[in-house]
Design a protein around this motif. Structure first.
Motif, PDB file in Angstrom:
ATOM      1  N   GLY A 173       0.845  -1.191   0.000  1.00 31.95           N
ATOM      2  CA  GLY A 173       0.000   0.000   0.000  1.00 31.95           C
ATOM      3  C   GLY A 173       0.876   1.233   0.000  1.00 31.95           C
ATOM      4  O   GLY A 173       2.013   1.222  -0.491  1.00 31.95           O
ATOM      5  N   TYR A 174       0.359   2.293   0.581  1.00 32.43           N
ATOM      6  CA  TYR A 174       1.072   3.569   0.550  1.00 32.43           C
ATOM      7  C   TYR A 174       2.478   3.443   1.145  1.00 32.43           C
ATOM      8  O   TYR A 174       3.472   3.832   0.529  1.00 32.43           O
TER       9      TYR A 174
ATOM     10  N   PRO B 135      -0.209   2.778  -7.725  1.00 34.04           N
ATOM     11  CA  PRO B 135      -1.661   2.605  -7.586  1.00 34.04           C
ATOM     12  C   PRO B 135      -2.328   3.730  -6.802  1.00 34.04           C
ATOM     13  O   PRO B 135      -3.513   3.656  -6.499  1.00 34.04           O
ATOM     14  N   PHE B 136      -1.579   4.755  -6.477  1.00 32.96           N
ATOM     15  CA  PHE B 136      -2.107   5.926  -5.776  1.00 32.96           C
ATOM     16  C   PHE B 136      -1.241   7.109  -6.171  1.00 32.96           C
ATOM     17  O   PHE B 136      -0.153   6.938  -6.728  1.00 32.96           O
TER      18      PHE B 136
ATOM     19  N   GLU C 211       7.648   4.083  10.842  1.00 37.78           N
ATOM     20  CA  GLU C 211       7.777   4.997   9.700  1.00 37.78           C
ATOM     21  C   GLU C 211       7.289   6.377  10.095  1.00 37.78           C
ATOM     22  O   GLU C 211       6.433   6.519  10.972  1.00 37.78           O
ATOM     23  N   PHE C 212       7.820   7.392   9.420  1.00 34.01           N
ATOM     24  CA  PHE C 212       7.447   8.778   9.692  1.00 34.01           C
ATOM     25  C   PHE C 212       7.167   9.520   8.387  1.00 34.01           C
ATOM     26  O   PHE C 212       7.595  10.661   8.195  1.00 34.01           O
ATOM     27  N   LEU C 213       6.447   8.858   7.490  1.00 32.61           N
ATOM     28  CA  LEU C 213       6.207   9.445   6.173  1.00 32.61           C
ATOM     29  C   LEU C 213       5.127  10.515   6.220  1.00 32.61           C
ATOM     30  O   LEU C 213       4.131  10.391   6.927  1.00 32.61           O
ATOM     31  N   ARG C 214       5.310  11.536   5.407  1.00 36.09           N
ATOM     32  CA  ARG C 214       4.267  12.530   5.159  1.00 36.09           C
ATOM     33  C   ARG C 214       3.760  12.321   3.735  1.00 36.09           C
ATOM     34  O   ARG C 214       4.571  12.298   2.796  1.00 36.09           O
ATOM     35  N   GLU C 215       2.469  12.164   3.590  1.00 35.89           N
ATOM     36  CA  GLU C 215       1.927  12.026   2.242  1.00 35.89           C
ATOM     37  C   GLU C 215       2.247  13.289   1.448  1.00 35.89           C
ATOM     38  O   GLU C 215       2.117  14.404   1.932  1.00 35.89           O
TER      39      GLU C 215
ATOM     40  N   GLY D 263      -7.270  12.137   7.116  1.00 34.63           N
ATOM     41  CA  GLY D 263      -6.320  11.170   6.578  1.00 34.63           C
ATOM     42  C   GLY D 263      -6.349   9.846   7.304  1.00 34.63           C
ATOM     43  O   GLY D 263      -7.154   9.634   8.213  1.00 34.63           O
ATOM     44  N   GLY D 264      -5.432   8.977   6.900  1.00 33.29           N
ATOM     45  CA  GLY D 264      -5.419   7.624   7.420  1.00 33.29           C
ATOM     46  C   GLY D 264      -4.547   7.426   8.637  1.00 33.29           C
ATOM     47  O   GLY D 264      -4.410   6.295   9.105  1.00 33.29           O
TER      48      GLY D 264
END
Length: 437
Positions: free
Chosen positions: A9-10, A45-46, A148-152, A262-263
């Motif tokens: 996924g993301y 896919p996104f 994880e520390f991701l920012r969309e 958000g998720g």
């Protein structure tokens, strides 16, 4: 190194591509046939800026492959588990079914000495439980937790050049081996000076939920100040600028608006409260209930402000909502404040049109009853009121004079306080910001 990434996924898709960029041989595994087919074809896919280009680059090297068969993870030295942990239906707690299923299936393909690395955001205590379960199946594997520390919108950069690494590892030689494996995986960013902290499982699990809780609190704080500013006639944007100059506070995440979505943030703070209750520490996090309540209240407040712009009634008013994604540079509509507001407006009698550069297909799946228009000019045409609810660059850069010639009524609610209020008012608009006079 040979690496497997479980869950594409993301988080997983970005992580797999980034690890291949760092020089590793990577296989990404997911149960979703459509997602894997897209990734195998080099298509994300996104929507995530920079990811399609990264996929194309690393797949050309032969270092990145995707599969639906968990058996293809066999032979990897390090296995990253990147599956989702959504909010459990009808509860605040996190749903760990996907994490548990991933570990159960992966365990059958592990070899002695393999390192399994959890990256999913999980309730504290999950890693210790999973370590025990893994030991029963393959006692010579090691579990680490590497949040994880991701920012969309910035996920590629955040993975390749993160601001820190956190390793949650067991004590003793097993922990040393896990640390050495992760240091090898992340050798390039570590050599560039990225800080790393090595700690126990529980602390590593708490880092992500604590960070998200702090950010959510900061957002809800400034939105609470916006409510006070509206009552007092003050300007929350100037207030945020002033207190943000204090280096103990800082200006980031002090932008009043329609709240967060958000998720991650909404479900993470709720899961944190639920887990604290299970641990008997629920009183420590009661403030997060108010953080959540302030955030949700912003959506109702925006509906009230839109009604005021419409002269006291929403019935028959043509309202165009600029933005469907929960934030710009993303097509993620999970718990999107913009879509929530749009749906409430329509339920109260308005004729609502929603536009967004990337998120309309996802939005249709969540709120099929709304009307969607991909062409901005068409969405603006004939509108009585505009609501800017996702601060995409093209909306922030709109020309108030040109837009004024397209709409039926010059009324705009700036739900993110990103427009030049003076310029819009000078062009004849009835401009309303959040917490601003």
């Amino acid at each position: 190194m040979r690496i497997s990434v479980i869950g594409c996924g993301y988080l997983g898709a970005v992580h797999a591509a980034a690890m291949a960029k760092l020089g590793h041989d990577v296989v990404g595994i997911d149960v979703d046939d459509r997602k894997i087919a897209e990734l195998q074809a080099g298509r994300a896919p996104f929507f995530e800026p920079g990811l399609p280009e990264l996929l194309t680059e690393v797949q050309g090297t032969g270092r990145l492959a995707f599969s639906t068969d968990m058996a293809d993870a066999a032979g990897a030295a390090v296995h990253f588990v990147c599956v989702g942990t959504p909010q459990r239906k009808g509860e605040n707690a996190a749903d760990l079914r996907y994490v548990d299923a991933a570990f159960t299936t992966l365990a059958r393909h592990l070899a002695p000495g393999d390192v399994v690395v959890g990256k999913s955001t999980v309730p504290v205590g999950t890693a210790a439980r999973l370590a025990e379960e893994l030991a029963e199946v393959q006692p010579e594997t090691i579990l680490a937790w590497n949040p994880e520390f991701l920012r969309e919108g910035f996920a590629v950069a955040d993975t390749l050049t993160p601001d820190r690494f956190v390793y949650g590892v067991p004590a003793g030689t097993a922990g040393e081996a896990a640390t050495a494996a992760l240091d090898e995986v992340y050798a390039t960013p570590l050599q560039a000076g990225t800080p790393r902290l090595v700690t126990d499982y529980a602390t590593a699990e708490l880092v992500k939920t604590a960070a998200n809780s702090f950010l959510a609190t900061k957002i809800s704080f400034i939105n609470a100040m916006a409510e006070v500013c509206e009552a007092a006639g003050a300007d929350v944007k100037m207030l945020a600028d002033a207190i943000g100059l204090d280096d103990r506070i800082g200006r980031k995440f002090l932008n009043a608006g329609i709240g967060f979505g958000g998720g991650c943030l909404p479900k993470d703070i709720r899961a944190f409260m639920a887990r604290a209750g299970e641990l008997g520490a629920d009183q420590a996090l009661t403030f997060l209930r108010e953080v959540d309540a302030i955030n949700m209240r912003r959506r109702s407040r925006v509906v009230e402000m839109a009604r005021d712009l419409c002269g006291g009634s929403l019935l028959g008013q043509r309202i165009t909502v600029l933005g469907a994604a929960f934030k710009p540079d993303s097509d993620d509509v999970r718990d999107s404040p913009a879509l929530s507001v749009a749906a409430q407006l329509q339920l109260q009698g308005a004729t609502v049109t929603v536009t967004d550069p990337e998120a309309l297909e996802n939005a249709k799946g969540r709120f099929p009853e709304l009307h969607y228009e991909p062409v901005l000019e068409n969405a603006l045409s004939g509108a009585d009121v505009l609501l800017l609810l996702t601060e995409w660059r093209q909306y922030r850069n709109l020309d108030p004079v040109a837009v004024g010639a397209q709409v039926a009524g010059k009324n705009i609610l700036d739900g993110r306080n990103v427009l030049d209020a003076a310029a819009w008012r000078a062009a004849g608009w009835h401009y309303k910001g959040i917490g601003r006079p």
